[in-house]
Every structure is written in structure tokens, then in C-alpha cells.
Design an enzyme around this catalytic site. Structure first.
Site, PDB file in Angstrom:
ATOM      1  CD  GLU A  57       3.248  25.023   0.175  1.00 38.96           C
ATOM      2  OE1 GLU A  57       3.890  24.517  -0.764  1.00 38.96           O
ATOM      3  OE2 GLU A  57       2.039  25.293   0.088  1.00 38.96           O
ATOM      4  CB  CYS A  80      -1.517  20.527  -1.450  1.00 34.95           C
ATOM      5  SG  CYS A  80       0.031  19.824  -0.885  1.00 34.95           S
ATOM      6  CB  CYS A  89       2.153  21.898   1.712  1.00 30.54           C
ATOM      7  SG  CYS A  89       3.173  21.477   0.312  1.00 30.54           S
ATOM      8  CG  ASP A 204       7.932  33.647 -40.612  1.00 33.08           C
ATOM      9  OD1 ASP A 204       7.963  34.141 -41.747  1.00 33.08           O
ATOM     10  OD2 ASP A 204       7.287  34.124 -39.660  1.00 33.08           O
ATOM     11  NE  ARG A 211      16.858  32.460 -31.302  1.00 32.62           N
ATOM     12  CZ  ARG A 211      15.696  32.237 -31.943  1.00 32.62           C
ATOM     13  NH1 ARG A 211      15.181  31.014 -31.954  1.00 32.62           N
ATOM     14  NH2 ARG A 211      15.073  33.209 -32.548  1.00 32.62           N
TER      15      ARG A 211
HETATM   16  C1  AOF Z   1       1.209  23.380  -2.794  1.00 35.89           C
HETATM   17  N1  AOF Z   1       2.441  23.848  -3.114  1.00 35.89           N
HETATM   18  O1  AOF Z   1       4.049  24.328  -4.598  1.00 35.89           O
HETATM   19  C2  AOF Z   1       2.010  23.525  -5.419  1.00 35.89           C
HETATM   20  C3  AOF Z   1       0.710  23.053  -5.081  1.00 35.89           C
HETATM   21  O2  AOF Z   1       0.477  15.709  -7.207  1.00 35.89           O
HETATM   22  P1  AOF Z   1       0.962  16.769  -6.278  1.00 35.89           P
HETATM   23  O3  AOF Z   1       1.175  16.217  -4.882  1.00 35.89           O
HETATM   24  O4  AOF Z   1       2.182  17.510  -6.780  1.00 35.89           O
HETATM   25  O5  AOF Z   1      -0.214  17.831  -6.103  1.00 35.89           O
HETATM   26  C4  AOF Z   1      -0.594  18.664  -7.155  1.00 35.89           C
HETATM   27  C5  AOF Z   1      -1.565  19.707  -6.651  1.00 35.89           C
HETATM   28  O6  AOF Z   1      -0.970  20.476  -5.587  1.00 35.89           O
HETATM   29  C6  AOF Z   1      -1.943  20.713  -7.706  1.00 35.89           C
HETATM   30  O7  AOF Z   1      -3.002  20.249  -8.494  1.00 35.89           O
HETATM   31  C7  AOF Z   1      -2.343  21.904  -6.846  1.00 35.89           C
HETATM   32  O8  AOF Z   1      -3.629  21.684  -6.309  1.00 35.89           O
HETATM   33  C8  AOF Z   1      -1.328  21.837  -5.720  1.00 35.89           C
HETATM   34  N2  AOF Z   1      -0.134  22.640  -6.034  1.00 35.89           N
HETATM   35  N3  AOF Z   1       0.351  23.034  -3.757  1.00 35.89           N
HETATM   36  O9  AOF Z   1       0.899  23.236  -1.598  1.00 35.89           O
HETATM   37  C9  AOF Z   1       2.891  23.927  -4.364  1.00 35.89           C
HETATM   38  N4  AOF Z   1       2.421  23.597  -6.709  1.00 35.89           N
HETATM   39 ZN    ZN Z   2       1.790  21.038  -1.307  1.00 39.73          ZN
END
Ligand code: AOF
Ligand code: ZN
Length: 368
Positions: A57, A80, A89, A204, A211
Site C-alpha cells: 500500500e 496492516c 497501511c 548429483d 538460473r
Molecule cells: C500490509 N501490506 O505489503 C504486507 C503486510 O513488521 P511489518 O511492519 O513489516 O509488518 C509485518 C506484518 O504486516 C506481517 O506479519 C503481515 O501481518 C503484514 N503484511 N501488510 O498491509 C503488505 N506484506
Molecule cells: Zn502494511
């Protein structure tokens, strides 16, 4: 202008495709996308950045100074509402006067878990939930499991001949075509760690890198399950450990000199408990990987290791590549191979998708 339900699906699908691009790149944070739409036109978009910052966001909102009125945000995960490594956000969306937020799935993080949606609604923002939810849930599956303290998402990659015989680990030449192998490298790029057994390293000597042109910097962490610390010092994985990262998971034992030798080459050695059969406890190995923030794990072999993960009920998906060659009929299947076939026969592998790769086929199974 009020966008129709048809538009909601269209723009959310676009957002989900964007989010899928960064799977395997965002560390323990899930890959999320945000698409800003006004008058049925996309005015900005963003995806979670490398290592999990910035949030989707934030990227989308910061690309555009003045938002048109009635802008709608399509977000693949509930925004969040807390301040962690990144700002909230939800607060940002309210501050920028977004009129409506369309969300594919809720954030299972206990720090969020519905509060993002509640705060948006309390501030007069229209919220639509659950648009294309199953696709979004698949994208964040590893995160959803680990944030709840469960094991990471574990997927297994297998290749077999057309008649079903699994490619034995001692087979040096490729039986799948280049398209299948590219797909395999793509799988490496969208997982956080690749796991192999020590015998695969010995037979292996793989590099386990991605790649694919343009995605070479997306190679995941390499992990060798090596109960007795016998990974060869001159293997490609140990030689490249300084640059590409290598974790050896072994069982509890007093072998300090050997551990120091590996550590001198840049390898991280982690000891976990053993199972009754004397091998590394795979549940404990996965716990270690979860604590390290590795949410999506790809098991690349050999078949013994893959079948052990399957046997313990630790696997989410099986990616089964099928070549157009028949194997010789005198080939003896290993125990691991036979186990995979047994699961398929007993319908414990439920077909989820089938993809044509020229004269090869990829069948994706959900383990039930
Ligand atoms: C969002 N947008 O792109 C993502 C979210 O430590 P922080 O502040 O980066 O928060 C991590 C948490 O945010 C993660 O555990 C999940 O709940 C959320 N991820 N949220 O609004 C995002 N990647
Ligand atoms: Zn966020």
C-alpha cells in the site's frame, strides 16, 4: 463512480498476479499487492518489497501525489493496522481518503486479524471482503501457517518417466525437457529454501541455484538434511556457501571439529533431535526453518527424503513433472519411489492443476 462486481474481480485478479510475482522475495512477510483504481482505470500499484519492506500500500500510495476522488484500493491481504518495521497501511489509506477498499483475504497475524477492516469501516471507508479469496489464500499459505506457529508450507518436486518410474537420483542426464527445467527453476525462485538430502549432494553435486535469466538473484537458501555430517567439503554447495548460503541440519552429536570445518566455509550447522530410526527429526528441522523466517520450503529430493516428509504428513503440494520417455522395464524402484506411487494410487494426492510443457506435463497435487 461505483465500480461493479465485475470490475472488482478484474482488478483483484490483476492485484493477485502482481502479488504472485514477489512470492519468495519478501522474507517472512507475505507478498501483497495493492492496485489503486479510479473511474475504472488503474492509477497506481505496488507490491511488497524485497525482504518485506516497504508494504504494498505504501508503494502504491507513494507513487501518486494527488489521488483522484473516489479512488478504490484493491488489496490482496487486509491492510496492516499496527506499526512494525513498517507504518500502518490502514492509517495511510484513511489519511489519503481512499473511499473503498476491496480485500481478498484477512490478515491472520494476531496483530491485525480483522482490526484493519474494523478501523477502515469506523472511519467511513466502504470495505468489500473475500473477493477471489482462495487464490489469495494460496499466495499467503506459508505465512498463514508460520504466523500461527505451524510448520512452513512444504512443497515437493518430483520427476518421472511417462510410465511413472521416478527418476532415480543416480541418473545424471536430464529426462525432462528444457521447459520443465525452467519451470523447476521458477519454483526455486518462489520458495524461501530448497531442501535436499545428503545423498543427493553426494550423487548429483547440485548448485540448487535459480538460473533463469532475470531471476538469478532470487535463489533461495539451500538446506541439506545430513544426519551424520557427511556433506562433502568439496561439494558445490559448501564451496559456494559464503555467497549463496547453506544450512546443514544434523542430529544432535558431538562433532565439534567437523562443525567448525563447515563453519569455516560459511556453512551454518544446526543440530536437532533424531527420530527413532536415527535420522534427523523432520518436524524439528521445519521448526528451525520457521524460526529463521523461511515460510515456503521446496523439497528437491531424493525420493527417500520426499517420501519421509510425505509420510509424516508435512507436505502441502507435490509438483510432479512427467517426461515423454519410457524407462527401461528392468528399473527397480527405490522405497521412496514406490511410496510416491502408492500415495497416487490410493488417491492421497488430489490433482489440482495439470500444465502442458511441450511434450512434458506437470501435474500439481494437493496432499490429502
Ligand atoms: C500490509 N501490506 O505489503 C504486507 C503486510 O513488521 P511489518 O511492519 O513489516 O509488518 C509485518 C506484518 O504486516 C506481517 O506479519 C503481515 O501481518 C503484514 N503484511 N501488510 O498491509 C503488505 N506484506
Ligand atoms: Zn502494511
Amino acid at each position: 463512480m461505483i465500480l461493479s462486481c465485475h470490475d472488482d474481480n478484474f482488478f483483484m485478479n490483476y492485484a493477485l498476479r502482481l502479488a504472485a510475482r514477489n512470492i519468495g522475495l519478501t522474507g517472512k512477510n507475505p507478498s501483497v499487492a495493492c492496485v489503486l483504481v479510479s473511474n475504472s482505470k488503474i492509477v497506481s500499484y505496488g507490491v511488497t518489497g524485497r525482504g518485506g519492506s516497504p508494504h504494498a500500500e505504501f508503494v502504491a500510495l507513494n507513487k501518486i501525489k494527488k489521488l483522484p476522488p473516489n479512488t478504490v484500493a484493491y488489496i490482496t491481504l487486509e491492510p496492516c493496522s499496527h506499526v512494525g518495521n513498517n507504518p500502518s497501511c490502514t492509517a495511510m489509506l484513511i489519511k489519503r481518503q481512499i473511499s473503498k477498499v476491496v480485500i481478498a483475504t484477512n490478515d491472520p497475524n494476531p496483530l491485525v486479524n480483522g482490526s484493519g477492516i474494523k478501523i477502515l469501516k469506523d472511519n467511513g471507508v466502504v470495505v468489500e471482503e473475500g473477493v477471489n479469496e482462495p487464490i489469495a489464500n494460496n499466495i499467503v499459505l506459508g505465512f498463514t501457517q508460520t504466523i500461527k506457529g505451524l510448520n512452513p508450507e512444504v512443497n515437493v518436486k518430483v520427476a518421472s518417466y511417462q510410465n511413472g518410474d521416478t527418476v532415480s537420483v543416480d541418473k545424471k542426464s536430464w529426462i525432462t525437457n528444457s521447459l520443465s527445467r525452467s519451470y523447476g527453476h521458477m519454483l526455486r525462485s518462489n520458495h524461501d529454501a530448497i531442501v535436499v538430502g545428503v545423498n543427493t549432494v553426494k550423487l548429483d553435486n547440485p548448485s540448487l541455484d535459480c538460473r533463469l535469466p532475470g531471476l538469478m538473484d532470487r535463489s533461495p537458501v539451500k538446506v541439506v538434511i545430513d544426519s551424520n555430517l557427511t556433506t562433502p567439503m568439496d561439494s558445490v554447495l559448501v564451496k559456494n556457501a559464503d555467497q549463496t548460503g547453506l544450512i546443514i541440519i544434523s542430529k544432535l552429536k558431538n562433532n565439534k571439529d567437523k562443525v567448525l570445518q563447515y563453519e569455516g566455509e560459511g556453512v551454518e550447522v544446526i543440530c536437532v533431535d533424531a527420530m527413532e530410526n536415527g535420522f534427523v527429526n523432520l518436524n524439528s528441522a521445519l521448526k528451525v526453518l520457521r524460526i529463521k523466517g523461511l515460510n515456503r520450503i521446496l523439497i528437491e529430493g531424493g525420493s527417500m527424503l520426499s517420501s519421509s516428509f510425505l509420510d509424516k504428513g508435512l507436505v502441502n503440494l507435490v509438483y510432479w513433472f512427467i517426461a515423454n520417455e519410457e524407462s527401461g522395464n528392468n528399473k527397480l524402484l527405490s522405497y521412496g519411489d514406490r511410496y510416491l506411487h502408492k500415495l497416487k494410487k490410493e488417491s492421497k494426492l488430489k490433482i489440482k492443476d495439470s500444465i502442458n510443457l511441450k511434450n512434458n506435463k506437470l501435474e500439481i497435487f494437493k496432499v490429502i
